[in-house]
Design a protein around this motif. Sequence first.
Motif, mmCIF file in Angstrom:
data_model
loop_
_atom_site.group_PDB
_atom_site.id
_atom_site.type_symbol
_atom_site.label_atom_id
_atom_site.label_comp_id
_atom_site.label_asym_id
_atom_site.label_seq_id
_atom_site.Cartn_x
_atom_site.Cartn_y
_atom_site.Cartn_z
ATOM 1 N N ARG A 197 6.210 6.199 -14.530
ATOM 2 C CA ARG A 197 6.746 7.251 -15.391
ATOM 3 C C ARG A 197 6.459 6.916 -16.846
ATOM 4 N NH1 ARG A 197 12.760 8.666 -12.902
ATOM 5 N NH2 ARG A 197 12.198 8.418 -10.705
ATOM 6 N N ASN A 198 6.152 7.949 -17.638
ATOM 7 C CA ASN A 198 5.909 7.777 -19.065
ATOM 8 C C ASN A 198 4.867 6.686 -19.340
ATOM 9 O OD1 ASN A 198 6.546 8.702 -21.716
ATOM 10 N ND2 ASN A 198 7.570 6.757 -22.092
ATOM 11 N N ASP A 199 3.798 6.673 -18.508
ATOM 12 C CA ASP A 199 2.698 5.725 -18.675
ATOM 13 C C ASP A 199 3.126 4.273 -18.529
ATOM 14 O OD1 ASP A 199 0.873 7.794 -19.112
ATOM 15 O OD2 ASP A 199 1.348 7.864 -21.246
ATOM 16 N N THR A 200 4.168 4.007 -17.760
ATOM 17 C CA THR A 200 4.610 2.633 -17.546
ATOM 18 C C THR A 200 4.660 2.341 -16.042
ATOM 19 O OG1 THR A 200 6.909 3.370 -17.663
ATOM 20 C CG2 THR A 200 5.939 2.510 -19.677
ATOM 21 N N PRO A 201 3.521 2.062 -15.409
ATOM 22 C CA PRO A 201 3.525 1.742 -13.980
ATOM 23 C C PRO A 201 4.299 0.457 -13.695
ATOM 24 C CG PRO A 201 1.301 2.183 -14.769
ATOM 25 C CD PRO A 201 2.173 2.041 -15.975
ATOM 26 N N VAL A 202 4.975 0.448 -12.570
ATOM 27 C CA VAL A 202 5.690 -0.741 -12.103
ATOM 28 C C VAL A 202 5.165 -1.097 -10.715
ATOM 29 C CG1 VAL A 202 7.923 -1.757 -11.511
ATOM 30 C CG2 VAL A 202 7.750 -0.118 -13.411
ATOM 31 N N LEU A 203 4.690 -2.334 -10.556
ATOM 32 C CA LEU A 203 4.179 -2.821 -9.281
ATOM 33 C C LEU A 203 5.154 -3.829 -8.688
ATOM 34 C CD1 LEU A 203 0.419 -3.552 -10.161
ATOM 35 C CD2 LEU A 203 1.521 -1.358 -9.668
ATOM 36 N N LEU A 204 5.244 -3.824 -7.358
ATOM 37 C CA LEU A 204 6.036 -4.825 -6.641
ATOM 38 C C LEU A 204 5.136 -5.600 -5.687
ATOM 39 C CD1 LEU A 204 9.331 -2.907 -5.767
ATOM 40 C CD2 LEU A 204 8.831 -4.319 -7.774
ATOM 41 N N ALA A 205 5.570 -6.809 -5.350
ATOM 42 C CA ALA A 205 4.780 -7.681 -4.484
ATOM 43 C C ALA A 205 4.624 -7.072 -3.095
ATOM 44 C CB ALA A 205 5.434 -9.051 -4.384
ATOM 45 N N ASN A 206 3.441 -7.205 -2.539
ATOM 46 C CA ASN A 206 3.138 -6.734 -1.191
ATOM 47 C C ASN A 206 3.497 -7.832 -0.192
ATOM 48 O OD1 ASN A 206 2.046 -5.738 1.172
ATOM 49 N ND2 ASN A 206 -0.084 -5.811 0.473
ATOM 50 N N ASP A 207 4.596 -7.660 0.500
ATOM 51 C CA ASP A 207 5.061 -8.672 1.463
ATOM 52 C C ASP A 207 4.118 -8.844 2.645
ATOM 53 O OD1 ASP A 207 7.309 -9.145 -0.059
ATOM 54 O OD2 ASP A 207 8.523 -7.661 1.001
ATOM 55 N N HIS A 208 3.217 -7.872 2.843
ATOM 56 C CA HIS A 208 2.296 -7.921 3.985
ATOM 57 C C HIS A 208 0.867 -8.251 3.555
ATOM 58 C CE1 HIS A 208 5.595 -6.166 6.237
ATOM 59 N NE2 HIS A 208 5.664 -5.185 5.361
ATOM 60 N N TYR A 209 0.722 -8.800 2.360
ATOM 61 C CA TYR A 209 -0.616 -9.086 1.858
ATOM 62 C C TYR A 209 -1.281 -10.176 2.678
ATOM 63 C CZ TYR A 209 -4.350 -10.316 -1.388
ATOM 64 O OH TYR A 209 -5.584 -10.587 -1.960
ATOM 65 N N TRP A 210 -2.522 -9.928 3.094
ATOM 66 C CA TRP A 210 -3.241 -10.868 3.960
ATOM 67 C C TRP A 210 -3.480 -12.222 3.280
ATOM 68 C CZ3 TRP A 210 -7.813 -12.816 2.131
ATOM 69 C CH2 TRP A 210 -8.465 -12.089 1.132
ATOM 70 N N GLY A 211 -3.476 -12.237 1.945
ATOM 71 C CA GLY A 211 -3.691 -13.482 1.217
ATOM 72 C C GLY A 211 -2.411 -14.248 0.928
ATOM 73 N N GLY A 212 -1.282 -13.758 1.439
ATOM 74 C CA GLY A 212 0.006 -14.408 1.194
ATOM 75 C C GLY A 212 0.825 -13.640 0.174
ATOM 76 N N THR A 213 2.117 -13.582 0.387
ATOM 77 C CA THR A 213 2.995 -12.838 -0.524
ATOM 78 C C THR A 213 2.965 -13.447 -1.922
ATOM 79 O OG1 THR A 213 4.465 -12.278 1.309
ATOM 80 C CG2 THR A 213 5.342 -12.030 -0.917
#
Length: 525
Positions: free
Chosen positions: A213-229
Amino acid sequence: MRSKLYQIGFLLLFLAFFSAVVKYHWASETAINQKVNLPEQPEVIYGLAEPIKTLDPAEASNSAEAKVLVNIFEGLVRYKANSTEIEPALATDWEISPDGRSWVFHLRRGVVFHDGTKFNAQAVKFSVERQLHPLKKDTMTYGSFTFGMVKSVEILDDYTVKFNLNAPYSPFLRNLAMPWAAPIVSPGAVTKYGEEFYRHPVGTGPFYLADWRNDTPVLLANDHYWGGTPRIKSVGFANLAPEDCAAAIKSGKITLADINSQENLTAKNITVISQPGISLNYLGLFNNRPPFNNDKVRRAVCMAVDRQAIAEKLFANRRLAANSVLPPKVLGYSENLKPYSGGPQKARALLSNYGYPDGVDITLITYDCQRPYNPLGGKELAQIIKDQLARAGIRVKIKAYAWHEFKTALRNQSGDAFLFGWVGDNLDPDNFLYTLLSSSQIKQTNLTHYKNSEVDRLISAAQKELNEKTRERLYFHAQQIILQDTPAIFLNFGQNSVAISNNLKGVGLNPYGLPLLATAYILNK
C-alpha cells in the motif's frame, strides 16, 4: 525532512494498525498457503531511490523493482552473491547441444510457488511464452531481449524443459540469470489475477508479498522455501530520495539504503558497500558527419579527455576510469587495453597536423538529469569536458535537454557529440559491443553510427561461440580495433553503493548491486 520521510512513517503506522487488527490469519491473496502475521515493524526496512510501479518480472525495468523481485522470484539460474559466476537455481543442471541451438534444463523437484502450486516444466514454458508473440504485451519490456532468440519451448517431462533457439546464441545463459523477464511466475496466479498480477506477484523465492500500500511493499519469509526458511522474517520497502535514504539510515529509521555515490556517508552504525557497476558512461561522436567522420579528430578528443579526473569527480574513485567499452566484471574486460592518451598539447598538435591549425568548434548535446553512470548530472559533466577540451583548442558549445527531449535530439543528431551511457542488461559482453557498436544497430542503439566490418565479424562470431576462452579472445581483438578507431570516448564505469546497518549481517550483493537477503540475519537476535 519530516515530509520527506513520510513513506517510512506511513509504513510503520500501517503495520502497527494492521497487526493490532489481524493477529493471525490465512492470507487470501498472493500467499494463498502462507500464514500471515504482520509485525508492528519489519525487521528490515529498505530505502529505495526509485519508485516501484510493478512487481511482475515481465513488466519490471528499474533497479528498485529488481531489488524487490529478487526476493520474491527466481529464475532457472542466478548469479552467485558477490560474484559474476552463474549457479543453479530452479534448474539443477543443463546441457547444450553441439550446434548450440538446443538447451535442456533439468528442474529442481519439490519446489512450490507461494500460492501452494507446484513448480514444473509447464510453469517454465508458461513464463517464457507469455512474453513472446502472440501473447506478449507492450509493457513487457525485456521479453524480446531475453527470449527473442527462442524458437520454441518443449516440455520433455514434468521436470525437464528444452529451449530450441533460432541460431546459436552464447549469451543465453546470462539472459536466464537476469532479474527481469527471466524469473518464473506461477501460472495459476497469473490466470487468477490477470491484469492485476503486477500487484499480486507469486514466485518461488525466499520471501512473499504480504501487503503493498502507498508504494510500501511488505515481504514475509517463505516458510516453504526450498533453500531453507530465511532468518529474517519481514522486509519493508520505501521510496526515498538518495539524500533522505542517507539521513534515515543514519538515524536508524531504516536498515538498508540505496545511496548516491556523491553522498559522503559516514556513521558508526552503518557500513557502505560499493562495487563497480555494470554500466558505462561515454562521450559519443557522430562518426557519419564532420568533423568526427575523421578518425584523427576523434583521436584528438580522446587524447584531450582526462578520464581519471572525471571518475574522481563523479565517484571519488579514479579506478573507475574506463579503458574500453567493457566494465571490469564483464567477460572480455582487460587491463591491457589502452585508449589514446597524451594530454591537450598532443591533441592540439594532432589537430594541427590534420587540417585544424586553429582548433575546431563542436556542439555537445547532453541531458539535464543524473544517471546511474553519472550521478553528477549531464550539464555538469558536459562543463567538465568542455573545460578539458578547451586546452586542446576544441571549443565546445553545450546544449542541454530534458531526458525525453534529449533522446529525440540524439536521433536527430542535433549536435556533433553527445553524452550518454549504457547499463548492462545481462552482464554479457555482447550486450555492450553488439548493442553499442555493431553496424546492424545503427538505427537502434549504435548512436555513434560506427561501422567496421571486422568488428562486426568478431562480434557475430563471439555471439555463436560457446567456449568462453575463445569468446574472450574475440572480444579482446574487437576492442583493440574499436580503440584504434575511437568511435566514442569511454569515460568511466558506474558504481553501486548500498548502506547497511551494522546489525544486519550476511547480506550478499549480486553483480547488479541487488542485496540478497535469503541468508541475512539480525545480529544478537
